[in-house]
Design an enzyme around this catalytic site. Structure first.
Site, mmCIF file in Angstrom:
data_model
loop_
_atom_site.group_PDB
_atom_site.id
_atom_site.type_symbol
_atom_site.label_atom_id
_atom_site.label_comp_id
_atom_site.label_asym_id
_atom_site.label_seq_id
_atom_site.Cartn_x
_atom_site.Cartn_y
_atom_site.Cartn_z
ATOM 1 N N ARG A 70 0.823 -1.210 0.000
ATOM 2 C CA ARG A 70 0.000 0.000 0.000
ATOM 3 C C ARG A 70 0.858 1.261 0.000
ATOM 4 N NH1 ARG A 70 -3.635 2.384 4.375
ATOM 5 N NH2 ARG A 70 -5.233 3.514 3.209
ATOM 6 N N HIS A 74 0.549 4.399 -2.663
ATOM 7 C CA HIS A 74 0.315 5.776 -2.215
ATOM 8 C C HIS A 74 1.486 6.687 -2.586
ATOM 9 C CE1 HIS A 74 -3.308 5.601 0.621
ATOM 10 N NE2 HIS A 74 -3.284 4.461 -0.048
ATOM 11 N N ASN A 102 -3.319 9.191 3.764
ATOM 12 C CA ASN A 102 -2.125 8.477 4.216
ATOM 13 C C ASN A 102 -2.087 8.245 5.719
ATOM 14 O OD1 ASN A 102 -1.082 8.324 1.605
ATOM 15 N ND2 ASN A 102 -0.098 10.329 1.779
ATOM 16 N N HIS A 203 -5.906 -5.724 -3.466
ATOM 17 C CA HIS A 203 -6.829 -5.859 -2.339
ATOM 18 C C HIS A 203 -7.099 -7.308 -1.980
ATOM 19 C CE1 HIS A 203 -8.747 -1.560 -2.670
ATOM 20 N NE2 HIS A 203 -7.495 -1.555 -2.234
#
Length: 347
Positions: A70, A74, A102, A203
Site C-alpha cells: 500500500r 500511495h 495516508n 486488495h
C-alpha cells in the site's frame, strides 16, 4: 457456500464471448535511466537482502506485506515514485504523510522500510534509494504472500519535495469512488481501465477500516452487496463511526491470489471502488477473466505494477539518495509542492 460460488462461476462463464487473452511476457516501456541490472556492480546481492529481511518480518507479522504494498501505491500515485510519502516533515508543518488518505498507512511499514534501508547500507554502502527500496519491498511482499515474482527496473532517486494535502487528496482515488470517477484520475497518469482492474487486485491481501465502506452498509445495504456479507459487516461495524477493521478478501485474506475477483463475482467486494469493477461494463469482463484465470491475473498485475512503478521517477542527477528515508539529507531546504498558499493550515 460452494454451491453459491459454483452458480456465480457458471453465470460468469456464460458472459464470456471469448477465452481470456493469452498470457504475455511483454513489459511496458522502461523509463530511460532505469534498468533491471542497475545495482549489478554496486549492490549485487540487493534482491536477496530485501527478500531475506522480509521473510523474517512476515513470520512475525504477515499483515506487513499488505502494508508495504500500500505504501508503494500511495507513493507512486502522488507526484510519482519518489519516496515522498516517507518524509515526516516538521512537527508543525505539512507533509504528504499527514494528508488524510495516508493517515491509515501503517507505522510498521515505514519502520520496516527504514530498517531495510539501514541493512542495505551496511551491506553495500549508501547506493540504493529509498524509492527503490519501496518498489522492491512491494514486489517481495506480493511474492512472499503467494503472488507473482515480477521484475522491477531500478535506478530511482528520492524526491526533495512532498505533495500538499489537496494534491494528495486529488491524486489518490477514494474507496467510495466508482469506476466513472476513478478512470479520469488514472488517465492523468497514463493508467487505463485494464491497469485499474489489475492493480485493484492488490486488495486480495490487507484490511479495510469501517469508515472506508460505511457508505455501503449505513443506513442500509448497498443493493449491489450480498445479503450475508452485509450482515457480517454490520456485526464488525456496529456504527458508521466504528474504528474496527475487516479483511479485504474474505476467502484468502493473507494469500496473494485471484480470490478477490471471485469475491466481486459473488457481490462480496468491500469498497465501492471494488464492487463497481464488476458492475461497470468497461471493467466487468476483465474481472471475470481474472476470476477464472489466476495466471492471467498474475501476468497483468506484474505488467501494471512495473508501469505504475515508473510514474514520475527521478533518475540520474535528479533527486538524492537519502541516508534516512523519513528525512531529506542534511543541508536540504524544507520545501513542498507550490501552488497552494496557506495549505499548511489544514494540518
Amino acid at each position: 457456500m460452494a454451491s453459491i460460488l459454483l452458480c456465480f462461476l457458471v453465470s460468469a462463464l456464460a458472459l464470456i464471448s471469448s477465452p481470456p487473452p493469452a498470457l504475455s511476457q511483454n513489459l511496458p516501456p522502461i523509463v530511460n535511466g532505469l534498468s533491471f541490472t542497475f545495482y549489478k556492480s554496486s549492490c549485487p546481492n540487493l534482491d536477496s537482502i530485501v527478500r531475506g529481511f522480509l521473510k523474517k518480518e512476515f513470520k512475525k507479522n504477515i499483515g506487513l506485506a499488505a502494508a508495504l504494498l500500500r505504501v508503494h501505491f500511495h507513493d507512486c500515485f502522488v507526484q510519482g515514485c519518489d519516496a515522498s510519502v516517507l518524509l515526516d516533515g516538521s512537527a508543525s508543518g505539512p507533509s504528504e504523510k499527514k494528508a488524510p488518505p495516508n493517515l491509515t498507512l501503517r507505522p510498521e511499514a515505514f519502520k520496516a522500510i527504514n530498517d531495510l534501508r539501514a541493512l542495505i547500507d551496511r551491506k553495500c554502502g549508501r547506493v540504493v534509494s529509498c524509492a527503490d527500496v519501496v518498489a522492491l519491498a512491494a514486489r517481495d511482499s506480493v511474492f512472499l504472500a503467494g503472488g507473482p515474482n515480477y521484475r522491477v527496473p531500478l535506478g530511482r532517486r528520492d524526491g526533495l519535495n512532498f505533495a500538499t494535502r489537496n494534491v494528495t487528496l486529488a491524486s489518490l482515488p477514494a474507496p467510495t469512488f466508482n469506476v466513472s470517477v476513478i478512470l479520469p484520475i488514472l488517465a492523468r497518469i497514463n493508467l487505463d481501465a485494464s491497469d485499474l482492474v489489475a492493480l485493484s487486485g492488490g486488495h486480495t491481501i490487507g484490511r479495510g477500516h469501517c469508515a472506508s465502506f460505511s457508505n455501503r452498509i449505513f443506513p442500509s445495504r448497498d443493493p449491489t452487496m450480498d445479503q450475508t456479507f452485509f450482515k457480517n459487516l454490520r456485526l464488525t461495524c456496529p456504527s458508521s463511526n466504528s474504528t474496527n477493521t475487516t479483511v479485504l478478501d474474505i476467502r484468502s485474506p493473507n494469500v496473494f491470489d485471484n480470490k478477490y475477483y471471485v469475491d466481486l463475482l459473488n457481490r462480496q467486494g468491500l469498497f465501492t471502488s471494488d464492487e463497481d469493477l464488476y458492475m461497470d461494463s468497461r471493467t466487468k469482463q476483465r474481472v471475470i477473466d481474472f476470476a477464472l484465470n489466476q495466471s492471467f491475473f498474475f501476468e497483468r498485475f506484474g505488467f501494471s505494477m512495473v508501469k505504475m512503478g515508473q510514474l514520475g521517477v527521478l533518475t540520474g542527477g535528479n533527486g538524492e539518495i537519502r541516508s534516512n528515508c523519513s528525512a531529506r539529507n542534511a543541508g536540504r531546504i524544507s520545501m513542498w509542492q507550490v501552488g497552494e498558499e496557506g495549505d499548511s493550515a489544514a494540518y
